[in-house]
Scaffold this motif. Structure first.
Motif, mmCIF file in Angstrom:
data_model
loop_
_atom_site.group_PDB
_atom_site.id
_atom_site.type_symbol
_atom_site.label_atom_id
_atom_site.label_comp_id
_atom_site.label_asym_id
_atom_site.label_seq_id
_atom_site.Cartn_x
_atom_site.Cartn_y
_atom_site.Cartn_z
ATOM 1 N N MET A 112 72.279 -24.336 43.985
ATOM 2 C CA MET A 112 71.727 -23.432 42.685
ATOM 3 C C MET A 112 72.800 -22.846 42.291
ATOM 4 O O MET A 112 73.405 -21.674 43.198
ATOM 5 C CB MET A 112 70.529 -22.915 43.235
ATOM 6 N N ARG A 113 73.269 -22.896 41.098
ATOM 7 C CA ARG A 113 74.501 -22.083 40.638
ATOM 8 C C ARG A 113 73.914 -21.412 39.152
ATOM 9 O O ARG A 113 73.183 -22.105 38.538
ATOM 10 C CB ARG A 113 75.796 -22.704 40.308
ATOM 11 N N ALA A 114 74.522 -20.336 38.994
ATOM 12 C CA ALA A 114 74.346 -19.838 37.374
ATOM 13 C C ALA A 114 75.540 -20.469 36.505
ATOM 14 O O ALA A 114 76.839 -20.583 36.910
ATOM 15 C CB ALA A 114 74.664 -18.335 37.640
ATOM 16 N N GLY A 115 75.038 -20.845 35.201
ATOM 17 C CA GLY A 115 75.965 -21.177 34.291
ATOM 18 C C GLY A 115 75.658 -20.833 32.906
ATOM 19 O O GLY A 115 74.692 -19.841 32.760
ATOM 20 N N ILE A 116 76.306 -21.423 31.849
ATOM 21 C CA ILE A 116 76.179 -21.054 30.439
ATOM 22 C C ILE A 116 75.859 -22.019 29.575
ATOM 23 O O ILE A 116 77.071 -23.022 29.831
ATOM 24 C CB ILE A 116 76.929 -19.807 29.949
ATOM 25 N N SER A 117 75.272 -22.268 28.900
ATOM 26 C CA SER A 117 75.268 -23.397 27.695
ATOM 27 C C SER A 117 76.008 -22.732 26.581
ATOM 28 O O SER A 117 75.976 -21.804 26.168
ATOM 29 C CB SER A 117 73.727 -23.535 27.064
ATOM 30 N N VAL A 143 76.355 -10.603 27.143
ATOM 31 C CA VAL A 143 76.176 -12.212 27.773
ATOM 32 C C VAL A 143 76.852 -12.353 29.190
ATOM 33 O O VAL A 143 76.258 -12.700 30.312
ATOM 34 C CB VAL A 143 77.024 -13.364 26.913
ATOM 35 N N ARG A 144 78.130 -11.789 29.354
ATOM 36 C CA ARG A 144 78.833 -11.531 30.670
ATOM 37 C C ARG A 144 77.771 -10.773 31.599
ATOM 38 O O ARG A 144 77.601 -11.236 32.749
ATOM 39 C CB ARG A 144 80.075 -11.185 30.691
ATOM 40 N N GLU A 145 77.104 -9.789 31.099
ATOM 41 C CA GLU A 145 76.196 -8.974 32.133
ATOM 42 C C GLU A 145 75.159 -9.734 32.442
ATOM 43 O O GLU A 145 74.506 -9.673 33.428
ATOM 44 C CB GLU A 145 75.968 -7.576 31.221
ATOM 45 N N SER A 146 74.517 -10.560 31.715
ATOM 46 C CA SER A 146 73.383 -11.095 31.860
ATOM 47 C C SER A 146 73.838 -12.087 32.826
ATOM 48 O O SER A 146 72.976 -12.535 33.884
ATOM 49 C CB SER A 146 72.690 -11.767 30.339
ATOM 50 N N PHE A 147 74.889 -12.963 32.583
ATOM 51 C CA PHE A 147 75.365 -13.879 33.464
ATOM 52 C C PHE A 147 75.512 -13.590 34.938
ATOM 53 O O PHE A 147 75.226 -14.002 35.851
ATOM 54 C CB PHE A 147 76.489 -14.584 33.117
ATOM 55 N N GLU A 148 76.042 -12.240 35.016
ATOM 56 C CA GLU A 148 76.336 -11.478 36.199
ATOM 57 C C GLU A 148 75.228 -11.207 37.001
ATOM 58 O O GLU A 148 74.921 -11.307 38.325
ATOM 59 C CB GLU A 148 77.461 -10.480 36.003
ATOM 60 N N TYR A 149 74.159 -11.000 36.267
ATOM 61 C CA TYR A 149 72.679 -10.549 36.671
ATOM 62 C C TYR A 149 72.047 -11.521 37.407
ATOM 63 O O TYR A 149 71.619 -11.680 38.717
ATOM 64 C CB TYR A 149 71.983 -10.067 35.663
ATOM 65 N N VAL A 167 60.472 -20.115 43.493
ATOM 66 C CA VAL A 167 59.692 -21.180 43.005
ATOM 67 C C VAL A 167 60.523 -22.552 42.975
ATOM 68 O O VAL A 167 59.805 -23.422 43.626
ATOM 69 C CB VAL A 167 58.734 -21.153 41.730
ATOM 70 N N LEU A 168 61.400 -22.499 42.418
ATOM 71 C CA LEU A 168 62.246 -23.555 42.400
ATOM 72 C C LEU A 168 62.903 -24.095 43.787
ATOM 73 O O LEU A 168 62.896 -25.262 44.116
ATOM 74 C CB LEU A 168 63.621 -23.334 41.554
ATOM 75 N N ARG A 169 63.240 -23.220 44.633
ATOM 76 C CA ARG A 169 63.715 -23.651 46.066
ATOM 77 C C ARG A 169 62.359 -24.230 46.919
ATOM 78 O O ARG A 169 62.676 -25.058 47.404
ATOM 79 C CB ARG A 169 64.060 -22.229 46.711
ATOM 80 N N ASP A 170 61.319 -23.620 46.501
ATOM 81 C CA ASP A 170 60.069 -24.309 47.326
ATOM 82 C C ASP A 170 59.775 -25.406 46.865
ATOM 83 O O ASP A 170 59.113 -26.227 47.587
ATOM 84 C CB ASP A 170 58.855 -23.295 47.149
ATOM 85 N N ALA A 171 60.187 -25.690 45.740
ATOM 86 C CA ALA A 171 59.979 -27.190 44.966
ATOM 87 C C ALA A 171 60.957 -28.298 45.311
ATOM 88 O O ALA A 171 61.010 -29.393 44.854
ATOM 89 C CB ALA A 171 59.715 -27.007 43.539
ATOM 90 N N GLY A 172 62.078 -27.638 46.117
ATOM 91 C CA GLY A 172 63.233 -28.561 46.547
ATOM 92 C C GLY A 172 64.129 -28.665 45.299
ATOM 93 O O GLY A 172 64.914 -29.796 45.387
ATOM 94 N N VAL A 173 64.251 -27.821 44.367
ATOM 95 C CA VAL A 173 65.230 -27.797 43.505
ATOM 96 C C VAL A 173 66.558 -27.266 43.685
ATOM 97 O O VAL A 173 66.524 -26.281 44.214
ATOM 98 C CB VAL A 173 64.555 -27.118 42.012
ATOM 99 N N ASP A 174 67.549 -28.051 43.346
ATOM 100 C CA ASP A 174 68.934 -27.468 43.411
ATOM 101 C C ASP A 174 69.619 -27.700 42.052
ATOM 102 O O ASP A 174 70.365 -28.793 41.940
ATOM 103 C CB ASP A 174 69.566 -28.029 44.595
ATOM 104 N N ALA A 175 69.438 -27.141 41.109
ATOM 105 C CA ALA A 175 69.965 -27.316 39.800
ATOM 106 C C ALA A 175 70.723 -26.117 39.222
ATOM 107 O O ALA A 175 70.155 -24.969 39.769
ATOM 108 C CB ALA A 175 68.994 -27.860 38.712
ATOM 109 N N PRO A 176 71.394 -25.961 38.266
ATOM 110 C CA PRO A 176 72.074 -24.954 37.774
ATOM 111 C C PRO A 176 71.059 -24.440 36.887
ATOM 112 O O PRO A 176 70.273 -24.863 36.255
ATOM 113 C CB PRO A 176 73.154 -25.388 36.898
ATOM 114 N N LEU A 177 71.118 -22.989 36.882
ATOM 115 C CA LEU A 177 70.574 -22.035 36.127
ATOM 116 C C LEU A 177 71.145 -21.867 34.974
ATOM 117 O O LEU A 177 72.380 -21.053 34.918
ATOM 118 C CB LEU A 177 69.927 -21.002 36.760
ATOM 119 N N LEU A 178 70.971 -22.209 33.688
ATOM 120 C CA LEU A 178 72.106 -21.947 32.716
ATOM 121 C C LEU A 178 71.369 -21.156 31.649
ATOM 122 O O LEU A 178 70.177 -21.530 31.145
ATOM 123 C CB LEU A 178 72.329 -23.398 31.921
#
Length: 259
Positions: A1-6, A248-254, A223-234
């Motif tokens: 699970m990683r953070a990203g941006i659209s 935006v950068r501050e929110s991404f870092e959060y 909740v996502l981890r409990d459901a077995g989800v391993d997807a980027p959070l964008l």
């Protein structure tokens, strides 16, 4: 699970080909490319993006879906063929950029009436579309959107039973706008979730940057981890949600800090 941006986050503030420079400044390594008009569906534009992306991973390709996706479910062969041609252009772009996933909106709810879905037809057509996407190495991920057929969990549950290979995309703001707890969507999507779209909102439903509203992102991750989800959070924001890219950068870092 990683953070990203659209890249949708920068719509009308940066053109798509310049987004990668800003993502690098934010030290963002994974993104979704939002193609928003017909000229951006051309192979030449995908090649331009590929030349600009550097080491940034393009996880998924999104489109301005109303331009053709509803007609992918049209029963008229000629109408379907025209929509399919546009769909395949976008899938070709995904292949050029190395994107493996395609968030999908499908048909819209255009009238205030009770919809009675022909799940047999919808399942058959969706199976066809998944097969077309697979030829390009792409998985369709049906996204919950409050103004489409998939505005409530039961729709995906019914469709997924007919198309087990169908992926999904969870959008938490769209769940809020549907008036349904996002956890109910996670309950039917489960480990089919390939992408998560993030935005925050205040107690009145006004959209804002993650970390500035009332949504509990720590709980979401759990909740996502409990459901077995391993997807980027964008982060998928609207340009009216912020004034500067530093916000935006501050929110991404959060979001990164929570992971």
């Amino acid at each position: 699970m990683r953070a990203g941006i659209s890249s949708a986050t920068f719509f009308n503030k940066l053109v798509n080909e310049d987004v990668f420079d800003e993502l690098r400044r934010m030290n963002c390594g994974v993104c979704e490319v939002f193609l928003s008009t017909y000229s951006e569906y051309e192979e030449s534009f995908a090649e331009l993006l590929a030349s600009r992306r550097g080491g940034i991973e393009v996880h998924s390709i999104h489109t301005l879906n109303t331009q053709f996706e509803p007609e992918l479910f049209n029963r008229n062969p000629r109408t379907f063929a025209d929509a399919r041609a546009l769909f395949e252009k976008v899938l070709g772009s995904a292949r050029i950029l190395g994107a493996k996933y395609y968030p999908f909106h499908g048909p819209s709810r255009l009238k205030k009436r009770e919809y009675r879905f022909d799940y047999a037809f919808l399942g058959e057509r969706m199976q066809t579309l998944c097969g077309i996407a697979a030829e390009f190495g792409v998985e369709i991920c049906y996204e919950n959107v409050h103004w489409t057929y998939f505005s409530e969990p039961s729709y995906f549950a019914e469709l997924h039973a007919r198309v087990p290979g169908l992926g999904s995309c969870l959008d938490i703001k769209q769940a809020m706008q549907s008036g349904i707890d996002y956890r109910k969507f996670v309950g039917v999507m489960g480990d089919s979730i390939r992408t998560v779209h993030l935005c925050d909102y205040d107690e009145n439903g006004k959209l804002t940057l993650p970390g500035r509203g009332v949504f509990d992102f720590r709980e979401l991750i759990s909740v996502l981890r409990d459901a077995g989800v391993d997807a980027p959070l964008l982060l998928e924001l609207y340009s009216s949600d912020y004034d500067s890219f530093d916000e935006v950068r501050e929110s991404f870092e959060y979001i990164k800090s929570l992971l």
